[in-house]
Design an enzyme around this catalytic site. Structure first.
Site, short mmCIF file in Angstrom:
data_model
loop_
_atom_site.label_atom_id
_atom_site.label_comp_id
_atom_site.label_asym_id
_atom_site.label_seq_id
_atom_site.Cartn_x
_atom_site.Cartn_y
_atom_site.Cartn_z
N ASP A 49 0.85 -1.19 0.00
CA ASP A 49 0.00 0.00 0.00
C ASP A 49 0.89 1.25 0.00
O ASP A 49 1.77 1.39 0.85
CB ASP A 49 -0.92 -0.01 1.23
CG ASP A 49 -2.09 0.95 1.08
OD1 ASP A 49 -1.89 2.08 0.61
OD2 ASP A 49 -3.21 0.57 1.46
N SER A 90 -7.31 4.13 -1.16
CA SER A 90 -7.09 2.67 -1.18
C SER A 90 -8.36 1.88 -1.42
O SER A 90 -8.30 0.73 -1.83
CB SER A 90 -6.46 2.21 0.15
OG SER A 90 -5.18 2.76 0.27
N THR A 143 -7.96 -2.13 1.83
CA THR A 143 -7.33 -3.01 0.84
C THR A 143 -7.81 -4.46 0.97
O THR A 143 -8.35 -5.01 0.00
CB THR A 143 -5.80 -2.90 0.90
OG1 THR A 143 -5.44 -1.53 0.95
CG2 THR A 143 -5.14 -3.58 -0.27
N GLU A 258 -1.03 -8.12 1.93
CA GLU A 258 -0.83 -6.66 1.89
C GLU A 258 0.19 -6.20 2.91
O GLU A 258 0.06 -6.49 4.11
CB GLU A 258 -2.15 -5.91 2.14
CG GLU A 258 -1.97 -4.40 1.91
CD GLU A 258 -2.97 -3.49 2.61
OE1 GLU A 258 -3.65 -3.95 3.55
OE2 GLU A 258 -3.04 -2.32 2.23
N ASP A 263 2.16 2.68 3.28
CA ASP A 263 1.28 3.85 3.12
C ASP A 263 1.28 4.74 4.35
O ASP A 263 1.29 5.97 4.24
CB ASP A 263 -0.13 3.33 2.83
CG ASP A 263 -1.17 4.43 2.76
OD1 ASP A 263 -1.09 5.27 1.85
OD2 ASP A 263 -2.08 4.45 3.63
N HIS A 267 2.10 8.72 4.70
CA HIS A 267 1.24 9.77 5.27
C HIS A 267 1.98 10.52 6.38
O HIS A 267 1.76 11.71 6.58
CB HIS A 267 -0.04 9.16 5.84
CG HIS A 267 -1.03 8.74 4.79
ND1 HIS A 267 -1.68 9.65 3.98
CD2 HIS A 267 -1.47 7.52 4.40
CE1 HIS A 267 -2.48 8.99 3.15
NE2 HIS A 267 -2.37 7.70 3.38
N ASP A 305 -1.32 0.03 -4.66
CA ASP A 305 -2.62 0.61 -5.02
C ASP A 305 -2.46 2.06 -5.48
O ASP A 305 -3.26 2.58 -6.23
CB ASP A 305 -3.61 0.49 -3.86
CG ASP A 305 -3.04 0.95 -2.53
OD1 ASP A 305 -1.83 1.29 -2.44
OD2 ASP A 305 -3.81 0.98 -1.55
N HIS A 306 -1.37 2.70 -5.02
CA HIS A 306 -1.05 4.10 -5.38
C HIS A 306 0.25 4.44 -4.68
O HIS A 306 0.73 3.65 -3.86
CB HIS A 306 -2.16 5.05 -4.89
CG HIS A 306 -2.49 4.85 -3.44
ND1 HIS A 306 -1.65 5.26 -2.42
CD2 HIS A 306 -3.53 4.22 -2.84
CE1 HIS A 306 -2.18 4.90 -1.27
NE2 HIS A 306 -3.32 4.26 -1.49
#
Ligand code: MG
Ligand code: ZN
Length: 370
Positions: A49, A90, A143, A258, A263, A267, A305-306
Site C-alpha cells: 500500500d 485505497s 485493501t 498486503e 502507506d 502519510h 494501489d497508489h
C-alpha cells in the site's frame, strides 16, 4: 588525443558496457521456465500500500542495494486514478484491482453505477480455489476488504466485519479483532463464526497447529503497530505458515498479501518507517518466490494501489546504504505504480494499463486452463 585514440577509448567503453549487460543477463537467467500444464495456477497477489517507485528505490538502496523484486521477470505500469478523481484512495484502487472496475474514493466492492462487484478472490472460489488474505493492518481495512466486502464507505468497519463473518475465505490473518467482538451492536462475531466451523486464534503457533480449513488469526485487537515498534509475527512467517497450509490441499489457491503500512509511513512523511515496512515486505516476497520456484505453478504479482507522500529521493550513500528524500504531500499522489510478476502467465502483466486490468489479467491467467 587524436581521432584514433578517441575512437579506441570509445570502443573500449562500449565493450565494457556490453560486457556488463551480458553479466547482468547471465545473473538473472531470463526467461525462466515454468510448468504450464493442465492445472489451474495458484495466485499470490501482493500489494504494497502506497509503494511507488521512490519507496521501492529507498527500500532497495537502504537494504544494501538489494530487493527481492529484482528477481521478478516482468514489469508493467498501472494507472491508479479513481472513477472521477485523478488521485485515488485505497478503497477505489483496491476495488479496481480486486474487482476490475473504477469507482469513487471511499467505496469498496461497488461500482460507479452502484452495482455490487465480484472480486478475483470470489471468482477463484467459483473455480474451486482455496482462498486466503493477509494484512499488516486490520483485516477490515480498505485493501483487504476490497476482496470480500461491498460497502459504500470504507469506514463502516462493523459492516465489513459482518461481511467477512459470512464469507467463505479459508484463512485470514490481520489485526482488528475489536470490530468482531467489541461491537456497537453487541454481537460477538468470533463466537458466531466459531459456532459455524471457523477456528479463531491469536498466535502463530495456534495458527500453524490448527488443521481447520476455516481459520482466522487476529494478530492485534486494533490496528497493528509499525514493524520498528515491534509488530509480530513477521510478515514472512505469516506468509510461510499460510502457504504451508495452502500447499497441503489438492486445490489451487488464491492468496492476497498486503504490506499495509508502507502507506502509513508515507502519510507520516517518515522515510525510516517506509523503509522498514518495505524491507519486511521484500523478505515476504522472497518467501513467495521461493515457494513458486519449487511449486512451478504459482503466479506472483506484486504491485501498489497508489503512491503515498509524493516522495522523491534526493540524496544517499550506496556504501552506507543510506537514502534521504523529500515528500510533496501528506496524502497520496497520482503517479503510476509498477507491477512485478513472476511464474506462469507472468508475461500477461507487461505494458502500461489501468489498475482494473490487473483483475482481468488475473482472471485471464485462471482461464488459460480449461
Ligand atoms: Mg491498505
Ligand atoms: Zn493512504
Amino acid at each position: 588525443m587524436n581521432y584514433l585514440h578517441k575512437f579506441k577509448f570509445f570502443s573500449l567503453r562500449i565493450s565494457i558496457f556490453l560486457f556488463s549487460i551480458n553479466l547482468l543477463s547471465q545473473d538473472q537467467q531470463y526467461p525462466k521456465s515454468f510448468n504450464i500444464d493442465k492445472k489451474l495456477p495458484n495466485i499470490i497477489f501482493m500489494i504494497g500500500d502506497g509503494m511507488g517507485l521512490s519507496q521501492i528505490t529507498a527500500g532497495t538502496y537502504s537494504n544494501g542495494n538489494n530487493s527481492s523484486l529484482e528477481e521478478m521477470e516482468f514489469v508493467g505500469l498501472s494507472k491508479t486514478h479513481a472513477h472521477n478523481r485523478l488521485v485515488t484512495d485505497s478503497a477505489a484502487s483496491g476495488t479496481a484491482m480486486a474487482c476490475g472496475e473504477k469507482t469513487f474514493n471511499g467505496v469498496i466492492g461497488i461500482d460507479s453505477k452502484n452495482r455490487k462487484l465480484e472480486s478475483i478472490l470470489e471468482y477463484c472460489m467459483t473455480k474451486d480455489y482455496n482462498t486466503a488474505l493477509i494484512a499488516t493492518s486490520s483485516i477490515v481495512h480498505a485493501t483487504p476488504a476490497s476482496f470480500y466486502a461491498n460497502v459504500v464507505s470504507r469506514r463502516k468497519y462493523e459492516d465489513i466485519a459482518l461481511q467477512l463473518r459470512f464469507h467463505d475465505i479459508n484463512y485470514f490473518v490481520g489485526g482488528g479483532q475489536k470490530h468482531f467482538n467489541g461491537r456497537e451492536d453487541k454481537r460477538n462475531l468470533i463466537k458466531e463464526m466459531e459456532g459455524e466451523g471457523y477456528k479463531i486464534v491469536n498466535n502463530l503457533n495456534n495458527f500453524k497447529s490448527s488443521t481447520s480449513k476455516k481459520l482466522g488469526f487476529f494478530t492485534y485487537s486494533d490496528e497493528p503497530p509499525q514493524k520498528s515498534l515491534g509488530r509480530k509475527p513477521s510478515l514472512e512467517l505469516i506468509v510461510e505458515a499460510t502457504l504451508e497450509k495452502l500447499k497441503d490441499d489438492k486445490k489451487p489457491f488464491f492468496l492476497m498479501v498486503e504490506a499495509s503500512q508502507i502507506d502509513w509511513g508515507g502519510h507520516a512523511n517518515d522515510l525510516p518507517y517506509i523503509i522498514s515496512e518495505f524491507k519486511e515486505f521484500s523478505v515476504a516476497i522472497n518467501s513467495a518466490i521461493r515457494f513458486s520456484e519449487l511449486d512451478k505453478n504459482t503466479l506472483i504479482v506484486v504491485t501498489a494501489d497508489h503512491e503515498t507522500g509524493g516522495l522523491a529521493i534526493k540524496k544517499g550513500n550506496l556504501k552506507k546504504s543510506s537514502v534521504s528524500g523529500d515528500f510533496t504531500t501528506i496524502g497520496h499522489s497520482g503517479s503510476m505504480v509498477p507491477v512485478f510478476s513472476y511464474g506462469p502467465y507472468s508475461e500477461l502483466f507487461t505494458g502500461i494499463y489501468d489498475n482494473t486490468a490487473i483483475f482481468k489479467k488475473l482472471k485471464n491467467a485462471v482461464n488459460q486452463v480449461n
